[in-house]
Design a protein around this motif. Sequence first.
Motif, short mmCIF file in Angstrom:
data_model
loop_
_atom_site.label_atom_id
_atom_site.label_comp_id
_atom_site.label_asym_id
_atom_site.label_seq_id
_atom_site.Cartn_x
_atom_site.Cartn_y
_atom_site.Cartn_z
N TYR A 17 -42.78 -16.58 -4.51
CA TYR A 17 -42.65 -18.01 -4.82
C TYR A 17 -41.19 -18.44 -4.82
N THR A 18 -40.32 -17.67 -5.48
CA THR A 18 -38.90 -18.00 -5.53
C THR A 18 -38.30 -17.95 -4.14
N ASP A 19 -38.66 -16.94 -3.36
CA ASP A 19 -38.15 -16.81 -2.00
C ASP A 19 -38.56 -18.01 -1.15
N GLU A 20 -39.80 -18.45 -1.30
CA GLU A 20 -40.30 -19.60 -0.54
C GLU A 20 -39.55 -20.87 -0.91
N VAL A 21 -39.34 -21.07 -2.20
CA VAL A 21 -38.62 -22.27 -2.65
C VAL A 21 -37.18 -22.25 -2.14
N ALA A 24 -33.32 -24.68 4.09
CA ALA A 24 -33.61 -25.41 5.33
C ALA A 24 -33.34 -26.90 5.15
N GLU A 25 -33.74 -27.44 4.00
CA GLU A 25 -33.52 -28.85 3.70
C GLU A 25 -32.03 -29.19 3.66
N MET A 26 -31.25 -28.26 3.14
CA MET A 26 -29.80 -28.48 3.02
C MET A 26 -29.04 -28.08 4.28
N GLY A 27 -29.75 -27.45 5.24
CA GLY A 27 -29.10 -27.00 6.45
C GLY A 27 -28.09 -25.90 6.20
N LYS A 28 -28.44 -25.02 5.28
CA LYS A 28 -27.55 -23.95 4.85
C LYS A 28 -28.30 -22.63 4.92
N PRO A 29 -27.65 -21.54 5.33
CA PRO A 29 -28.34 -20.25 5.30
C PRO A 29 -28.72 -19.86 3.86
N LYS A 30 -29.86 -19.22 3.71
CA LYS A 30 -30.34 -18.84 2.38
C LYS A 30 -29.33 -17.98 1.61
#
Length: 91
Positions: free
Chosen positions: A41-45, A51-57
């Motif tokens: 769940y945390t990984d998915e969020v 992705a929303e921020m356009g930044k690598p995880k």
Amino acid sequence: MYELEMAADHIADASRADLQVMLRRAALMLRNVGGLSLDPYTDEVLSGLAAEMGKPKPALVETIVSEWLVANAYLPVPRALDEDGAVEGNG
């Protein structure tokens, strides 16, 4: 990794089979570097937010952890203003 460094220093003395084994071990170690195990769940969020921020995880996780450490006084607050800079606020 020590074995790989030694083999690099004495490449002519290393057998092809030994080099293969050492390179495979090194590749496995590199593949597993930086892995952070999170619950699904945390990984998915985090993935969605990144992705929303356009930044690598990994960059997002680093930012979150850094800001948490600063907010909880584990790291010093970065100096955003120099000493002679103007300060805005209520006063």
